[in-house]
Scaffold this motif. Structure first.
Motif, PDB file in Angstrom:
ATOM      1  N   ARG B 141       0.838  -1.197   0.000  1.00 34.89           N
ATOM      2  CA  ARG B 141       0.000   0.000   0.000  1.00 34.89           C
ATOM      3  C   ARG B 141       0.876   1.251   0.000  1.00 34.89           C
ATOM      4  O   ARG B 141       0.590   2.239  -0.671  1.00 34.89           O
ATOM      5  CB  ARG B 141      -0.927  -0.035   1.224  1.00 34.89           C
ATOM      6  CG  ARG B 141      -1.961   1.055   1.262  1.00 34.89           C
ATOM      7  CD  ARG B 141      -3.035   0.912   0.209  1.00 34.89           C
ATOM      8  NE  ARG B 141      -3.960  -0.180   0.475  1.00 34.89           N
ATOM      9  CZ  ARG B 141      -4.973  -0.500  -0.334  1.00 34.89           C
ATOM     10  NH1 ARG B 141      -5.176   0.169  -1.446  1.00 34.89           N
ATOM     11  NH2 ARG B 141      -5.763  -1.500  -0.040  1.00 34.89           N
ATOM     12  N   GLN B 145       1.131   4.294  -2.772  1.00 36.72           N
ATOM     13  CA  GLN B 145       0.971   5.725  -2.496  1.00 36.72           C
ATOM     14  C   GLN B 145       2.151   6.521  -3.038  1.00 36.72           C
ATOM     15  O   GLN B 145       1.984   7.628  -3.544  1.00 36.72           O
ATOM     16  CB  GLN B 145       0.815   5.959  -0.998  1.00 36.72           C
ATOM     17  CG  GLN B 145       0.361   7.375  -0.690  1.00 36.72           C
ATOM     18  CD  GLN B 145       0.040   7.580   0.763  1.00 36.72           C
ATOM     19  OE1 GLN B 145       0.320   6.724   1.607  1.00 36.72           O
ATOM     20  NE2 GLN B 145      -0.549   8.720   1.077  1.00 36.72           N
ATOM     21  N   ASP B 249      -5.588   4.094  -2.839  1.00 34.02           N
ATOM     22  CA  ASP B 249      -6.369   3.542  -1.725  1.00 34.02           C
ATOM     23  C   ASP B 249      -7.563   2.713  -2.209  1.00 34.02           C
ATOM     24  O   ASP B 249      -8.465   2.419  -1.429  1.00 34.02           O
ATOM     25  CB  ASP B 249      -6.824   4.642  -0.767  1.00 34.02           C
ATOM     26  CG  ASP B 249      -7.698   5.691  -1.425  1.00 34.02           C
ATOM     27  OD1 ASP B 249      -7.853   5.645  -2.662  1.00 34.02           O
ATOM     28  OD2 ASP B 249      -8.225   6.562  -0.715  1.00 34.02           O
ATOM     29  N   THR B 252      -9.271  -0.731  -0.214  1.00 25.22           N
ATOM     30  CA  THR B 252      -8.813  -0.792   1.169  1.00 25.22           C
ATOM     31  C   THR B 252      -9.779  -1.683   1.962  1.00 25.22           C
ATOM     32  O   THR B 252     -10.986  -1.493   1.905  1.00 25.22           O
ATOM     33  CB  THR B 252      -8.780   0.613   1.796  1.00 25.22           C
ATOM     34  OG1 THR B 252      -7.984   1.444   0.973  1.00 25.22           O
ATOM     35  CG2 THR B 252      -8.211   0.581   3.204  1.00 25.22           C
TER      36      THR B 252
END
Lengths: 362, 346
Positions: B141, B145, B249, B252
C-alpha cells in the motif's frame, strides 16, 4: 505427486514467458494510449427548461454526502432536509461511514437508481469513480446535483459550489483590512506550497491588495504549514519573530488558522496581531470568545445543503436543465444563475464573529 | 493414513455430517434469493442483479485462490494492497502515455512479483503467512501511495471502461462475469479433481504427513501465493475499470471481505477442509445481503454490524457442531473401540 508439482512450476515459468512476450509485443505494436483516448467532454445538460414551470411536490430526494456522521455534512444535509421538506417532498440521507470508500459510494448511487428516487444530491469522493453510476442514474430519469465536491461536468446536471475562489480570496483581504484599519504588514499562512485551491485564493488576495485603498498594507511573506498542526504552529512563531512589526495573519486553511490561533492565544501577541482566514466555528469558538480572533469566514454548510436541495427540485420540476444562464428561485435564499459548466455558486462566504458563532455547530 | 488425503472426512460423521456447513450456506443463499425476489422492491430486475454481481466480483475473484490458500493452511492479507498497487501502477503508467494493452500484462506481472515475495518469505524463511502478509499489506500500500500519490486517474479508454462496468445487452450478466466463470471452472477442477487439489487438502490437514507422502509442500505453496498475487492484480485492473478510477487507496479492506466470505462458506481457518462451492456461496450470500440491506435502507453502520455478527457465527457454528458430534460419537462408542478419530480440532 512430485511429477505434477514440477509440471506446474514448469507451466508457471512458461506462463511468465508468454506474458513477457505479450508485453513486448504490445509495446512494439503500440496500442491504445492516453493520446488516442479522445474524450468527448461537455456538460450533461440537455433538454429545454421553463423558468416558470410549477415546483413539483411529492418528489423523493436523496442526499449522499462524502461521509455520514461527519459534523460538516450533518449540518449541510440537515439544511438540505429542511429545504426538501419545506418544498413538500421527502428527504433521505444515505452514505458510507468512511470518507474514501468510493466503491461504497458507487453502490449507493446504484441503489438509489434502483429505488427510483427523483433526485440525488451527492458530494463526490472522487471526480471519476462515480461517473458510470451517475450517468446510469441520469439515463433512468434521476436528476443529479453535486455539492461541496464535484465530479466531471458530464456526470451530473449541476454542481452547487460552496463559494467562488475569487470571492474567498478577496473577502479574506477585505476582512483583514477592516481589522487592522487598512494599515500595516501582513503575512499569509497557507497549507502546502503546491495546494491548488490555496494558491488560487492567494492569487486573488494579491490582486485585491493592488487596489488603491490597500496601499498602506504590505504583504511581507507567505509561510507554509502543510496542513499539519505542529508545523503551522511553528511557522506562526517564526513569522512573528522575523517580522516584529507584523499586524495580521491570513490563514486560508482550517488547520492553519486553528494552529495560529492556538499560538497567538498563549503569547504576548494575543489581540494585538489580528488573525483571519477560513475556519470552522467548532474549531475557532474558544479563540473568538477569549479575544484572540475577531472574525473569520467560511461558507455556511446548512445553506449549501439547502441550495443543493432547491437546485435538485428545480431540475426535477423542469425549471432548469443545467445550461449556463438559466435562473431559478431558491426559496428565501433568492434567485441563482447557473454559470459556466453548470456550476451554481452559493455566493459570498459567511463571516463568523462573537455575535453569531454560537448559532453554528460544525 | 487414508484420512489425511481424503478431502472431506466430515461426510461420514452421522448427524453433523448430514448437514454440512457449506451446503447449509448454499441453501441459505438460495433462500435469501427467493425471499428477495418475492419481497424486496427493485431487487429482481436485471439492472440490480448486474449491480450485485459487479460489486461482488472483486471479492469473488480473490476468493478463488484464497480458498485454496486457506485450505492449505496459509492466508494472504496483502491481497487488498496488491489490488491498490496494481491500480496505482495502472494509473501512473497510463499517465506516462503507455498503451493500455501493455499496462494490463505489466500489472499481472507485478502481481506475480507480489505473490513471489509473499511466497518466498513464507516458504524459504519459514515465517508464518499471517505475519508476512500483514507486513507486505502495509508495504504494498505504501509503494502504491509513493507511485501515484493522492491523484486519481480516470480517463481510461471508453471501450475498456464499458467492459469493466457494462453488461451484456439487457441481461443481468456483466461482461466481466464471463472471465470469472472461466476462472471459477478452472479453480473447481484444480481443487476438487486433480492431484494438486488433493495435495492442498493434505498439506492443510497435516503438513508433516504431506511431506512424508512425497508432496512438494513448499513449491506448491509458493505457486499458490503467486496465483493469489496474479488474481489480486487482475482484480486491481478490473476494479480500476469498473469504478473508472485508479487510486492508491482502492480496495482498502478488501482482504477482510474476502476472508469473511471464505470463512462463511465453510472453509476451515485451520486448513484441510472446505469446498469452492461453499466459498462462492459465502461470497454471494454476503454480496446479496449487502445489496438487499441497501435497498431496504439499512444504514451503513448496521450493515457492518450484521456482517460482523454473521462472521462470528460462521466461525463458531461449525466448531460447536463438530464438538457436539464428537461428544455424541464418544457416548456411542463407549463400549466399542473408536472407529475413525476426528482430525485435530478445537
Amino acid at each position: 505427486m512430485s511429477l505434477t508439482t514440477t509440471t506446474r512450476t514448469r507451466r508457471l515459468t512458461a506462463a511468465l514467458a508468454v506474458t513477457t512476450a505479450l508485453v513486448l509485443g504490445a509495446t512494439a505494436c503500440g496500442g491504445t494510449t492516453k493520446d488516442d483516448a479522445n474524450k468527448e467532454a461537455g456538460s450533461a445538460a440537455a433538454g429545454k427548461a421553463d423558468a416558470n414551470a410549477a415546483t413539483k411536490k411529492g418528489l423523493s430526494i436523496a442526499f449522499l454526502p462524502k461521509q455520514v456522521n461527519n459534523p460538516y455534512f450533518t449540518t449541510s444535509d440537515n439544511g438540505g432536509k429542511k429545504a426538501v421538506e419545506g418544498l413538500g417532498s421527502t428527504y433521505k440521507e444515505v452514505g458510507t461511514s468512511s470518507g474514501t470508500d468510493t466503491s461504497g459510494q458507487v453502490s449507493y448511487v446504484n441503489t438509489l437508481t434502483q429505488q427510483q428516487v427523483d433526485g440525488i444530491a451527492v458530494s463526490a469522493q472522487d471526480p471519476g469513480a462515480l461517473c458510470t453510476a451517475l450517468k446510469q442514474a441520469m439515463k433512468n430519469g434521476v436528476s443529479v446535483v453535486t455539492y461541496d465536491s464535484d465530479t466531471k461536468p458530464d456526470c451530473r446536471n449541476v454542481f452547487v459550489s460552496q463559494a467562488s475562489a475569487e470571492d474567498l480570496g478577496r473577502t479574506q483581504v477585505q476582512q483583514m483590512a477592516k481589522q487592522i484599519g487598512n494599515k500595516g504588514e501582513i503575512a499569509i499562512l497557507s497549507a502546502a506550497q503546491t495546494a491548488t485551491n490555496q494558491n488560487t485564493w492567494i492569487d486573488y488576495m494579491k490582486d485585491e491588495l493592488k487596489k488603491p485603498e490597500y496601499k498602506d498594507i504590505k504583504l511581507v511573506t507567505t509561510a507554509y504549514g502543510d496542513d499539519d498542526a505542529q508545523k503551522s504552529f511553528q511557522q506562526t512563531q517564526g513569522l512573528l519573530q522575523e517580522h516584529p512589526k507584523l499586524k495580521g495573519i491570513i490563514s486560508p486553511t482550517t488547520v492553519g488558522i486553528k494552529a495560529a490561533a492556538q499560538y497567538l492565544s498563549g503569547s504576548k501577541y494575543k489581540g494585538k496581531v489580528k488573525l483571519t482566514g477560513l475556519g470552522t466555528p467548532n474549531d475557532m469558538r474558544a479563540y473568538v470568545k477569549n479575544g484572540t480572533v475577531d472574525a473569520f469566514e467560511l461558507w455556511d454548510p446548512a445553506k449549501l445543503g439547502a441550495l443543493a436541495a432547491h437546485t435538485t427540485v428545480a431540475l426535477e420540476s423542469g425549471q432548469i436543465s443545467g445550461k449556463e444562464g438559466q435562473t431559478f428561485k431558491a426559496g428565501d435564499m433568492g434567485e441563482f444563475t447557473i454559470g459556466k459548466d453548470g456550476v451554481v455558486s452559493l455566493g459570498k462566504p459567511t463571516v463568523f464573529d462573537k455575535s453569531n458563532i454560537d448559532n453554528f455547530k460544525f | 493414513m487414508t484420512d489425511i488425503t481424503s478431502p472431506k472426512p466430515t461426510a461420514r460423521r452421522g448427524l453433523a455430517g448430514a448437514v454440512r456447513w457449506d451446503t447449509a450456506v448454499g441453501v441459505l443463499f438460495v433462500l435469501l434469493l427467493l425471499f428477495s425476489f418475492s419481497f424486496v422492491d427493485n431487487f429482481g430486475n436485471a439492472l440490480n442483479v448486474s449491480f450485485l454481481i459487479g460489486n461482488t466480483l472483486p471479492i469473488a475473484l480473490i476468493a478463488l485462490p484464497m480458498t485454496m490458500l486457506v485450505i492449505s493452511g496459509e492466508v494472504d492479507l496483502s491481497v487488498g494492497s496488491t489490488v491498490g498497487l496494481s491500480s496505482a501502477v495502472m494509473g501512473a503508467l497510463w499517465n506516462e502515455g503507455m498503451a493500455i494493452e501493455t499496462i494490463i500484462p505489466l500489472c499481472l506481472l507485478l502481481g506475480v512479483v507480489c505473490g513471489l515475495i509473499n511466497g518466498l518469505l513464507v516458504t524459504r524463511l519459514g515465517l508464518p503467512s499471517l505475519a508476512v502478509t500483514i507486513g507486505t499489506m502495509a508495504a504494498y500500500r505504501g509503494i502504491a501511495q509513493i507511485i501515484l500519490g493522492s491523484d486519481s486517474v480516470t480517463d481510461f479508454p471508453s471501450q475498456y471502461l464499458d467492459f469493466g462496468a457494462g453488461r451484456i445487452g439487457d441481461t443481468f450478466i456483466p461482461y466481466a462475469a464471463l472471465p470469472f466463470v472461466v476462472l471459477l471452472g478452472i479453480a473447481v477442477v484444480v481443487l476438487h479433481a486433480t492431484p494438486v487439489g488433493r495435495s492442498l487438502f493434505a498439506i492443510g490437514a497435516s503438513e508433516e504427513a504431506a511431506r512424508f507422502a512425497g508432496i512438494r509442500v513448499k513449491r506448491l505453496k509458493l505457486s499458490m501465493f503467486v496465483t493469489t498475487g496474479v488474481l489480486s492484480a487482475l482484480t486491481g485492473v478490473f476494479w480500476t475499470l469498473h469504478y473508472a478510477s485508479a487510486r492508491y487507496d482502492n480496495a482498502t479492506g478488501l482482504e477482510l471481505s474476502v476472508i469473511a466470505a471464505v470463512l462463511l462458506g465453510g472453509i476451515d481457518f485451520d486448513g484441510g477442509k472446505g469446498t469452492l462451492g461453499g466459498a462462492i456461496a459465502g461470497v454471494f450470500l454476503l454480496g446479496t445481503l449487502q445489496n438487499v440491506m441497501s435497498l431496504v435502507n439499512v444504514s451503513a453502520q448496521s450493515q457492518i454490524l450484521v456482517t460482523g455478527v454473521l462472521l462470528v457465527f460462521s466461525v463458531l457454528a461449525p466448531r460447536v457442531g463438530r464438538q457436539i458430534a464428537q461428544a455424541r460419537a464418544r457416548k456411542k462408542t463407549v463400549a466399542a473401540p473408536p472407529s475413525s478419530p476426528a482430525p485435530a480440532t478445537a
